[in-house]
Design a protein around this motif. Structure first.
Motif, PDB file in Angstrom:
ATOM      1  N   ALA A 167       9.310   8.849  -9.710  1.00  0.00           N
ATOM      2  CA  ALA A 167       9.583   7.460  -9.340  1.00  0.00           C
ATOM      3  C   ALA A 167       9.789   6.590 -10.574  1.00  0.00           C
ATOM      4  O   ALA A 167       9.103   6.749 -11.585  1.00  0.00           O
ATOM      5  CB  ALA A 167       8.441   6.919  -8.495  1.00  0.00           C
ATOM      6  N   ASP A 168      10.723   5.668 -10.486  1.00  0.00           N
ATOM      7  CA  ASP A 168      10.999   4.720 -11.562  1.00  0.00           C
ATOM      8  C   ASP A 168       9.881   3.663 -11.555  1.00  0.00           C
ATOM      9  O   ASP A 168       9.763   2.889 -10.599  1.00  0.00           O
ATOM     10  CB  ASP A 168      12.363   4.065 -11.304  1.00  0.00           C
ATOM     11  CG  ASP A 168      12.770   3.096 -12.396  1.00  0.00           C
ATOM     12  OD1 ASP A 168      11.894   2.382 -12.926  1.00  0.00           O
ATOM     13  OD2 ASP A 168      13.969   3.035 -12.722  1.00  0.00           O
ATOM     14  N   PRO A 169       9.053   3.599 -12.612  1.00  0.00           N
ATOM     15  CA  PRO A 169       7.905   2.678 -12.601  1.00  0.00           C
ATOM     16  C   PRO A 169       8.304   1.211 -12.480  1.00  0.00           C
ATOM     17  O   PRO A 169       7.604   0.427 -11.849  1.00  0.00           O
ATOM     18  CB  PRO A 169       7.185   2.962 -13.928  1.00  0.00           C
ATOM     19  CG  PRO A 169       8.165   3.708 -14.767  1.00  0.00           C
ATOM     20  CD  PRO A 169       9.079   4.421 -13.842  1.00  0.00           C
ATOM     21  N   GLU A 185       7.201  -1.371  -9.419  1.00  0.00           N
ATOM     22  CA  GLU A 185       6.651  -2.719  -9.603  1.00  0.00           C
ATOM     23  C   GLU A 185       7.469  -3.742  -8.823  1.00  0.00           C
ATOM     24  O   GLU A 185       6.918  -4.664  -8.211  1.00  0.00           O
ATOM     25  CB  GLU A 185       6.613  -3.091 -11.089  1.00  0.00           C
ATOM     26  CG  GLU A 185       5.474  -2.437 -11.855  1.00  0.00           C
ATOM     27  CD  GLU A 185       4.116  -2.690 -11.199  1.00  0.00           C
ATOM     28  OE1 GLU A 185       3.810  -3.871 -10.879  1.00  0.00           O
ATOM     29  OE2 GLU A 185       3.356  -1.727 -10.992  1.00  0.00           O
ATOM     30  N   GLU A 186       8.785  -3.603  -8.836  1.00  0.00           N
ATOM     31  CA  GLU A 186       9.643  -4.495  -8.042  1.00  0.00           C
ATOM     32  C   GLU A 186       9.312  -4.374  -6.553  1.00  0.00           C
ATOM     33  O   GLU A 186       9.263  -5.363  -5.830  1.00  0.00           O
ATOM     34  CB  GLU A 186      11.122  -4.148  -8.247  1.00  0.00           C
ATOM     35  CG  GLU A 186      11.696  -4.583  -9.574  1.00  0.00           C
ATOM     36  CD  GLU A 186      13.164  -4.207  -9.709  1.00  0.00           C
ATOM     37  OE1 GLU A 186      13.806  -4.736 -10.624  1.00  0.00           O
ATOM     38  OE2 GLU A 186      13.660  -3.390  -8.899  1.00  0.00           O
ATOM     39  N   ALA A 187       9.104  -3.137  -6.111  1.00  0.00           N
ATOM     40  CA  ALA A 187       8.833  -2.888  -4.695  1.00  0.00           C
ATOM     41  C   ALA A 187       7.544  -3.549  -4.233  1.00  0.00           C
ATOM     42  O   ALA A 187       7.386  -3.855  -3.041  1.00  0.00           O
ATOM     43  CB  ALA A 187       8.774  -1.385  -4.434  1.00  0.00           C
ATOM     44  N   MET A 188       6.618  -3.783  -5.162  1.00  0.00           N
ATOM     45  CA  MET A 188       5.374  -4.458  -4.811  1.00  0.00           C
ATOM     46  C   MET A 188       5.611  -5.926  -4.429  1.00  0.00           C
ATOM     47  O   MET A 188       4.727  -6.581  -3.883  1.00  0.00           O
ATOM     48  CB  MET A 188       4.380  -4.376  -5.977  1.00  0.00           C
ATOM     49  CG  MET A 188       3.943  -2.959  -6.322  1.00  0.00           C
ATOM     50  SD  MET A 188       2.989  -2.160  -5.001  1.00  0.00           S
ATOM     51  CE  MET A 188       1.404  -2.989  -5.173  1.00  0.00           C
ATOM     52  N   ASN A 189       6.816  -6.408  -4.715  1.00  0.00           N
ATOM     53  CA  ASN A 189       7.195  -7.772  -4.353  1.00  0.00           C
ATOM     54  C   ASN A 189       8.403  -7.699  -3.421  1.00  0.00           C
ATOM     55  O   ASN A 189       9.537  -7.902  -3.835  1.00  0.00           O
ATOM     56  CB  ASN A 189       7.535  -8.577  -5.617  1.00  0.00           C
ATOM     57  CG  ASN A 189       7.941 -10.007  -5.297  1.00  0.00           C
ATOM     58  OD1 ASN A 189       7.511 -10.576  -4.295  1.00  0.00           O
ATOM     59  ND2 ASN A 189       8.788 -10.581  -6.131  1.00  0.00           N
ATOM     60  N   PRO A 190       8.179  -7.383  -2.137  1.00  0.00           N
ATOM     61  CA  PRO A 190       9.313  -7.198  -1.217  1.00  0.00           C
ATOM     62  C   PRO A 190      10.110  -8.479  -1.036  1.00  0.00           C
ATOM     63  O   PRO A 190       9.558  -9.587  -1.087  1.00  0.00           O
ATOM     64  CB  PRO A 190       8.631  -6.761   0.089  1.00  0.00           C
ATOM     65  CG  PRO A 190       7.238  -7.262  -0.009  1.00  0.00           C
ATOM     66  CD  PRO A 190       6.882  -7.208  -1.465  1.00  0.00           C
ATOM     67  N   LYS A 191      11.417  -8.304  -0.814  1.00  0.00           N
ATOM     68  CA  LYS A 191      12.313  -9.448  -0.688  1.00  0.00           C
ATOM     69  C   LYS A 191      13.044  -9.503   0.647  1.00  0.00           C
ATOM     70  O   LYS A 191      13.778 -10.450   0.917  1.00  0.00           O
ATOM     71  CB  LYS A 191      13.352  -9.421  -1.823  1.00  0.00           C
ATOM     72  CG  LYS A 191      12.774  -9.491  -3.219  1.00  0.00           C
ATOM     73  CD  LYS A 191      12.055 -10.808  -3.484  1.00  0.00           C
ATOM     74  CE  LYS A 191      13.019 -11.973  -3.609  1.00  0.00           C
ATOM     75  NZ  LYS A 191      12.300 -13.251  -3.880  1.00  0.00           N
ATOM     76  N   HIS A 192      12.875  -8.483   1.463  1.00  0.00           N
ATOM     77  CA  HIS A 192      13.641  -8.430   2.701  1.00  0.00           C
ATOM     78  C   HIS A 192      12.818  -7.794   3.824  1.00  0.00           C
ATOM     79  O   HIS A 192      11.962  -6.951   3.576  1.00  0.00           O
ATOM     80  CB  HIS A 192      14.921  -7.616   2.485  1.00  0.00           C
ATOM     81  CG  HIS A 192      15.745  -7.502   3.729  1.00  0.00           C
ATOM     82  ND1 HIS A 192      16.486  -8.547   4.221  1.00  0.00           N
ATOM     83  CD2 HIS A 192      15.921  -6.485   4.594  1.00  0.00           C
ATOM     84  CE1 HIS A 192      17.079  -8.169   5.342  1.00  0.00           C
ATOM     85  NE2 HIS A 192      16.748  -6.927   5.591  1.00  0.00           N
ATOM     86  N   VAL A 193      13.109  -8.208   5.061  1.00  0.00           N
ATOM     87  CA  VAL A 193      12.445  -7.637   6.228  1.00  0.00           C
ATOM     88  C   VAL A 193      13.493  -7.259   7.267  1.00  0.00           C
ATOM     89  O   VAL A 193      14.332  -8.089   7.646  1.00  0.00           O
ATOM     90  CB  VAL A 193      11.451  -8.636   6.863  1.00  0.00           C
ATOM     91  CG1 VAL A 193      10.708  -7.981   8.015  1.00  0.00           C
ATOM     92  CG2 VAL A 193      10.470  -9.146   5.832  1.00  0.00           C
ATOM     93  N   GLN A 225       0.831  -1.208   0.000  1.00  0.00           N
ATOM     94  CA  GLN A 225       0.000   0.000   0.000  1.00  0.00           C
ATOM     95  C   GLN A 225       0.867   1.261   0.000  1.00  0.00           C
ATOM     96  O   GLN A 225       0.570   2.246  -0.683  1.00  0.00           O
ATOM     97  CB  GLN A 225      -0.918  -0.008   1.229  1.00  0.00           C
ATOM     98  CG  GLN A 225      -2.041  -1.022   1.160  1.00  0.00           C
ATOM     99  CD  GLN A 225      -2.722  -1.227   2.504  1.00  0.00           C
ATOM    100  OE1 GLN A 225      -2.430  -0.535   3.484  1.00  0.00           O
ATOM    101  NE2 GLN A 225      -3.630  -2.201   2.574  1.00  0.00           N
ATOM    102  N   ILE A 226       1.950   1.220   0.770  1.00  0.00           N
ATOM    103  CA  ILE A 226       2.848   2.378   0.860  1.00  0.00           C
ATOM    104  C   ILE A 226       3.508   2.652  -0.488  1.00  0.00           C
ATOM    105  O   ILE A 226       3.485   3.779  -0.991  1.00  0.00           O
ATOM    106  CB  ILE A 226       3.916   2.149   1.956  1.00  0.00           C
ATOM    107  CG1 ILE A 226       3.278   2.161   3.345  1.00  0.00           C
ATOM    108  CG2 ILE A 226       5.014   3.215   1.865  1.00  0.00           C
ATOM    109  CD1 ILE A 226       4.193   1.663   4.458  1.00  0.00           C
ATOM    110  N   VAL A 227       4.089   1.616  -1.088  1.00  0.00           N
ATOM    111  CA  VAL A 227       4.832   1.847  -2.336  1.00  0.00           C
ATOM    112  C   VAL A 227       3.898   2.085  -3.511  1.00  0.00           C
ATOM    113  O   VAL A 227       4.284   2.739  -4.495  1.00  0.00           O
ATOM    114  CB  VAL A 227       5.828   0.705  -2.644  1.00  0.00           C
ATOM    115  CG1 VAL A 227       6.882   0.606  -1.552  1.00  0.00           C
ATOM    116  CG2 VAL A 227       5.130  -0.624  -2.846  1.00  0.00           C
ATOM    117  N   ALA A 228       2.646   1.604  -3.422  1.00  0.00           N
ATOM    118  CA  ALA A 228       1.685   1.862  -4.507  1.00  0.00           C
ATOM    119  C   ALA A 228       1.455   3.357  -4.666  1.00  0.00           C
ATOM    120  O   ALA A 228       1.138   3.830  -5.769  1.00  0.00           O
ATOM    121  CB  ALA A 228       0.372   1.142  -4.229  1.00  0.00           C
ATOM    122  N   GLY A 229       1.628   4.107  -3.588  1.00  0.00           N
ATOM    123  CA  GLY A 229       1.469   5.557  -3.657  1.00  0.00           C
ATOM    124  C   GLY A 229       2.476   6.226  -4.574  1.00  0.00           C
ATOM    125  O   GLY A 229       2.260   7.357  -5.033  1.00  0.00           O
TER     126      GLY A 229
END
Length: 364
Positions: free
Chosen positions: A138-140, A144-152, A127-131
């Motif tokens: 922002a680099d589109p 899109e990559e950010a919508m698939n997080p890989k790290h916590v 939700q945050i990165v969709a903004g």
């Protein structure tokens, strides 16, 4: 196969809890104003300054430079919003003295389901990165990559080892193909020793170098806290994952020759893979306990890190000037957990160039 979660019910329980007392309501409202998003019942997520920097300016944090973590695909979270066994002077978290209210910080009142915390943290991150999809800077593709997080990053606020199902939470993230960095002050060696699954990298935050200074600065609210930290340090060599001491440098407190010799002894005792020397940041509620004079420049961090390297035999491998942090290591190349910033150790300026010599995070 992941079970179906009733998110409306999760939201209802969360609101019911935070509205159950004037104290909890005050904590909730203060933290919401600071940009925290609540997950589960008492967990939180917050957008990191470097998530925005990665998406808008293609600049990345030190975790990308050294360990390959892609800043825009990293979730910054904690399973415990406002509970900790320490009241560190440099901490940005909300403490009872900050709002003139009391709550029992020693025991979390709710134990959230690890699957709910993992799933909702991912939902909130998205939700945050969709903004940023509507942000022309922002680099589109990166959005899109950010919508698939890989790290916590399991840190952010509170003491995550007070959450008794921490090993299960780490396992939930790993099941989703994500890496985990766990940051603790080391007051629960029992939880660390009993983890069902190790994090991808384990951090111990250190500011004090002996019990007297620990009592003065970290201000524990439970007995034997320093001894518990020592037990955690004794555990460090048993971890298969890389281990890190994060030494937060507070100018005028832990930058003396005595302090550095004390830290060197603790490094010898725990033999961490890395030591990160990072400047204290004059942000959040710490502004009521310390002053801007306690916040060292990067040049000063570099100077202190070099002294610590000389005392310990660790190598000075890299730095990130915008974050005022220097990496010391006992191995020649850091173990990488992702594909970000491939030559960031040797060329940090390519990925984290300096925009201002002020702390960027203070304005984000």
């Amino acid at each position: 196969m992941q079970r179906s979660i009733d998110w409306e019910e999760v939201r209802r329980k969360r609101e019911e809890f935070w509205n159950s007392s004037p104290v909890y309501k005050a904590i909730y409202e203060h933290m919401k104003k600071q940009g925290y998003h609540f997950i589960g019942t008492i967990g939180v997520v917050k957008r990191c300054h470097w998530t925005r920097e990665a998406l808008v300016n293609r600049r990345f944090c030190y975790k990308c430079l050294w360990y390959g973590i892609e800043s825009h695909r990293c979730i910054q979270m904690s399973p415990v919003a406002a509970w900790c066994w320490l009241r560190c002077r440099h901490c940005w978290r909300i403490q009872p003295e900050d709002i003139g209210m009391h709550w029992d910080e020693t025991r979390i009142p709710v134990i959230d389901d690890p699957e709910i915390i993992a799933e909702e943290s991912i939902r909130v991150h998205r939700q945050i990165v969709a903004g940023f999809k509507g942000n022309p800077k922002a680099d589109p593709l990166m959005v899109e990559e950010a919508m698939n997080p890989k790290h916590v990053a399991i840190s952010l606020t509170g003491e995550p080892t007070l959450y008794p199902r921490l090993g299960e939470l780490i396992k939930e993230y790993h099941k989703r193909g994500m890496t985990t960095f766990l940051v603790t002050h080391g007051v629960r060696p029992d939880i660390l020793a009993g983890l069902e699954e190790e994090p991808s990298q384990l951090y111990l935050s250190l500011e004090a170098w002996n019990k007297q200074k620990f009592m003065e600065f970290n201000r524990p609210i439970v007995p034997r806290a320093w001894e518990l930290v020592m037990e955690t340090i004794d555990l460090f060599p048993s971890f298969k994952s890389p281990t890190v001491y994060r030494i937060t440098l507070i100018k005028g407190f832990n930058d003396s020759e005595e302090a550095l010799k004390g830290f060197a002894k603790l490094i010898e005792k725990g033999n961490p893979t890395y030591v990160e020397v990072k400047a204290y940041m004059f942000i959040g509620y710490s502004r009521g306990r310390l002053t801007p004079a306690n916040m060292p420049s990067h040049e000063y961090v570099r100077e202190i890190a070099k002294k610590l390297a000389d005392l310990t035999g660790y190598m000075v491998l890299s730095e990130s000037i915008p974050s005022r942090i220097v990496l010391l290591s006992r191995i020649k190349e850091p173990i990488r957990h992702g594909k970000g910033c491939p030559d960031g150790v040797k060329h940090p300026e390519k990925y984290a160039w300096v925009i201002t010599h002020e702390y960027e995070e203070m304005k984000s």
